[in-house]
Scaffold this motif. Structure first.
Motif, PDB file in Angstrom:
ATOM      1  N   GLU A  46       0.865  -1.171   0.000  1.00  0.00           N
ATOM      2  CA  GLU A  46       0.000   0.000   0.000  1.00  0.00           C
ATOM      3  C   GLU A  46       0.904   1.223   0.000  1.00  0.00           C
ATOM      4  O   GLU A  46       1.861   1.294   0.789  1.00  0.00           O
ATOM      5  N   VAL A  47       0.629   2.165  -0.895  1.00  0.00           N
ATOM      6  CA  VAL A  47       1.457   3.368  -0.991  1.00  0.00           C
ATOM      7  C   VAL A  47       0.641   4.595  -0.587  1.00  0.00           C
ATOM      8  O   VAL A  47      -0.583   4.635  -0.756  1.00  0.00           O
ATOM      9  N   PHE A  48       1.346   5.599  -0.072  1.00  0.00           N
ATOM     10  CA  PHE A  48       0.694   6.794   0.460  1.00  0.00           C
ATOM     11  C   PHE A  48       1.474   8.040   0.034  1.00  0.00           C
ATOM     12  O   PHE A  48       2.710   8.012  -0.013  1.00  0.00           O
ATOM     13  N   PRO A  49       0.763   9.143  -0.260  1.00  0.00           N
ATOM     14  CA  PRO A  49       1.456  10.383  -0.650  1.00  0.00           C
ATOM     15  C   PRO A  49       2.017  11.154   0.524  1.00  0.00           C
ATOM     16  O   PRO A  49       2.822  12.063   0.336  1.00  0.00           O
ATOM     17  N   THR A  50       1.612  10.803   1.744  1.00  0.00           N
ATOM     18  CA  THR A  50       2.135  11.485   2.931  1.00  0.00           C
ATOM     19  C   THR A  50       2.430  10.473   4.035  1.00  0.00           C
ATOM     20  O   THR A  50       1.838   9.381   4.090  1.00  0.00           O
ATOM     21  N   GLY A  51       3.316  10.864   4.928  1.00  0.00           N
ATOM     22  CA  GLY A  51       3.615  10.027   6.073  1.00  0.00           C
ATOM     23  C   GLY A  51       2.453   9.950   7.045  1.00  0.00           C
ATOM     24  O   GLY A  51       2.252   8.932   7.714  1.00  0.00           O
ATOM     25  N   ASP A  52       1.681  11.023   7.120  1.00  0.00           N
ATOM     26  CA  ASP A  52       0.527  11.036   8.018  1.00  0.00           C
ATOM     27  C   ASP A  52      -0.473   9.952   7.640  1.00  0.00           C
ATOM     28  O   ASP A  52      -1.021   9.251   8.508  1.00  0.00           O
ATOM     29  N   GLU A  53      -0.706   9.794   6.340  1.00  0.00           N
ATOM     30  CA  GLU A  53      -1.644   8.769   5.881  1.00  0.00           C
ATOM     31  C   GLU A  53      -1.095   7.372   6.165  1.00  0.00           C
ATOM     32  O   GLU A  53      -1.837   6.457   6.533  1.00  0.00           O
TER      33      GLU A  53
END
Length: 232
Positions: free
Chosen positions: A30-37
């Motif tokens: 799973e990939v995310f555009p931010t570390g928060d997500e």
């Protein structure tokens, strides 16, 4: 079912390349555009390994690394900017297990990830040596049962990588150990890993041993490697 990997990077093309390579290598991703997500997803469903870019919108990757380490021992690989010594040092200080400098080959990341998982599997597969439940050096004790290092009853807050390195040095206590050997035994690869990852891990172990009052020292054998020493 393959190991679950979370990766955070604000560049969409990098996210897609990483996802493609990791899926092809048999991982769930799973990939995310931010570390928060990524962090929010981890709190709901922990992954088996996290990959964090440092420069991202919102909370930076170093802070996310620190937050993950406060709640989990999940292996973490940090992606640093080229020649950014401070980013590298901070990432390792916050509990990163390994790092890669951008730009990097996706196949290299896959290699690092597989090496980390091999080490985890080896740790879990290790059996207690016959008639030996503990390993002692100076005033520190490694428990094969709990996989923890203590000093006078105080637990040293070591990460998985730090614990593996210190235990190996305790098992090889009568000799100086070359950096290349530590890279091979602890990280699972030798020529592809920069030696400073070993140096920084040793520095962190020294600090954590001092925090629990240990007199055990990891000394430098210049131009060679390290040796474990205990005060008389």
């Amino acid at each position: 079912m393959g190991k679950l990997i979370y990766a955070a990077d604000d560049e969409e093309n990098i996210r897609e390349i990483l996802k493609s390579f990791l899926i092809d290598s048999g991982f769930e991703v799973e990939v995310f555009p931010t570390g928060d997500e990524l962090f929010d997803a981890f709190r709901k469903k922990p992954c088996d390994l996290a990959v964090l870019d440092i420069m991202m919108p919102g909370t930076d990757g170093l802070t996310i690394c620190k937050r993950l380490r406060e709640i989990s021992k999940v292996p973490i690989i940090i992606l640093t900017a080229k020649d950014s010594e401070m980013d590298y040092v901070t990432g390792m200080t916050y509990g990163g297990d390994d790092y890669l400098t951008k730009p990097f080959r996706p196949s290299m990341l896959v290699m690092r990830i597989k090496a980390l998982f091999r080490r985890i599997e080896m740790e879990h597969a290790d059996t207690v040596p016959e008639n030996e439940e503990e390993l002692t050096f100076g005033d520190i004790v490694y428990s094969y049962k709990t996989r923890e290092v203590t000093c006078k009853g105080n637990k040293a807050a070591l990460t998985m990588t730090e614990l593996a390195l210190l235990r190996y040095m305790m098992e090889q206590k009568d000799r100086a150990i070359p950096r290349e050997e530590l890279l091979d035994k602890i990280w699972g690869i030798s020529t592809e890993v920069e030696t400073r990852v070993t140096d920084e891990t040793v520095r962190r172990i020294r600090k954590k041993l001092a925090a629990v009052g240990s007199s055990v020292a990891i000394t430098v054998v210049w131009g060679f490697g390290y040796k474990l020493e205990a005060s008389k």
